[in-house]
Scaffold this active site. Structure first.
Site, PDB file in Angstrom:
ATOM      1  N   ALA A   6       0.834  -1.205   0.000  1.00  0.00           N
ATOM      2  CA  ALA A   6       0.000   0.000   0.000  1.00  0.00           C
ATOM      3  C   ALA A   6       0.868   1.254   0.000  1.00  0.00           C
ATOM      4  O   ALA A   6       0.549   2.246  -0.670  1.00  0.00           O
ATOM      5  CB  ALA A   6      -0.931   0.002   1.207  1.00  0.00           C
ATOM      6  N   GLU A  37      -4.642   1.119  -2.841  1.00  0.00           N
ATOM      7  CA  GLU A  37      -3.202   1.350  -2.927  1.00  0.00           C
ATOM      8  C   GLU A  37      -2.436   0.032  -2.885  1.00  0.00           C
ATOM      9  O   GLU A  37      -1.421  -0.132  -3.575  1.00  0.00           O
ATOM     10  CB  GLU A  37      -2.754   2.258  -1.795  1.00  0.00           C
ATOM     11  N   GLY A  82       2.106   1.515  -3.440  1.00  0.00           N
ATOM     12  CA  GLY A  82       0.987   1.867  -4.311  1.00  0.00           C
ATOM     13  C   GLY A  82       0.557   3.308  -4.169  1.00  0.00           C
ATOM     14  O   GLY A  82       0.101   3.931  -5.141  1.00  0.00           O
ATOM     15  N   ASP A  83       0.700   3.855  -2.985  1.00  0.00           N
ATOM     16  CA  ASP A  83       0.369   5.260  -2.756  1.00  0.00           C
ATOM     17  C   ASP A  83       1.183   6.159  -3.677  1.00  0.00           C
ATOM     18  O   ASP A  83       0.646   7.059  -4.333  1.00  0.00           O
ATOM     19  CB  ASP A  83       0.637   5.606  -1.290  1.00  0.00           C
ATOM     20  N   GLY A  84       2.506   5.899  -3.750  1.00  0.00           N
ATOM     21  CA  GLY A  84       3.369   6.696  -4.613  1.00  0.00           C
ATOM     22  C   GLY A  84       3.109   6.450  -6.091  1.00  0.00           C
ATOM     23  O   GLY A  84       3.094   7.383  -6.898  1.00  0.00           O
TER      24      GLY A  84
END
Length: 201
Positions: free
Chosen positions: A65, A157, A68-70
């Site tokens: 996550a 994410e 995935g956020d970035g």
């Protein structure tokens, strides 16, 4: 429960999810996929090229996550980079699109469209089931529903981070779908008070 077949390799997953449930679910399994190897042209992928010899099971859903956020925000920034706009408008649009409430809406859209494969549904559940800290204060003020929103955003994410490391082509299909259907433009145009996700089946 959605029964549509997702594009780009999606299957009729036939699995329902309650995205309004705050509590963790017992029995969520770790993913069984593998990391992608280096690119065909010899250019090493990031992170280090030997990561394909390792199992995604060694990482927590929180790690995926976080990655995935970035990755998700980079896609958002690229999508809204053109046409040219004032820097402040560009920044605001991107921030609105990556807020937890917006990501919650995006996840619900993908589930209702039947986009995810059974494996990807498992990743969504795995990511949603993780223990996340640092829930934004604005969501804490929304009662239990705010925590569900945050868990759903983190689940999105997680699947983005997982696909980035295991199936980049599939991630491209996912993000292209959101762009082509105007989903990201829609959530980016909403004020915080207007972000009211519908109940997913």
């Amino acid at each position: 429960q959605a029964a549509a077949t997702g594009g780009g390799g999606g299957k009729d997953h036939g699995v329902g999810m309650d995205l309004d449930e705050d509590d963790a679910v017992e029995g969520i399994e770790h993913p069984a996929g593998v990391f992608e190897a280096d690119r065909a042209d010899g250019m090493p992928r990031m992170p280090p090229s030997d990561i394909h010899l390792q199992s995604p099971r060694q990482w927590s859903p929180v790690s995926f996550a976080f990655l995935g956020d970035g990755v998700y925000e980079l896609y958002i920034r690229r999508l809204f980079f053109a046409p040219p706009s004032r820097p402040l408008d560009y920044d605001l649009k991107c921030k609105r699109a990556v807020k937890a409430e917006s990501q919650d809406s995006v996840l619900r859209h993908l589930l209702d469209a039947g986009f995810f494969t059974e494996e990807e549904i498992g990743i969504v559940k795995w990511g949603r089931n993780a223990s996340y800290g640092g829930v934004p204060q604005r969501l804490r003020g929304k009662g239990k529903g705010g925590f569900a929103i945050y868990r759903n955003a983190s689940a999105l994410e997680c699947v983005v981070g997982y696909l980035y490391m295991t199936d980049l082509a599939r991630l491209e299909v996912l993000m292209a779908k959101l762009g082509a259907e105007g989903v990201l433009e829609k959530v980016a145009a909403l004020e915080e008070k207007d972000v009211k996700p519908t109940k997913s089946r």
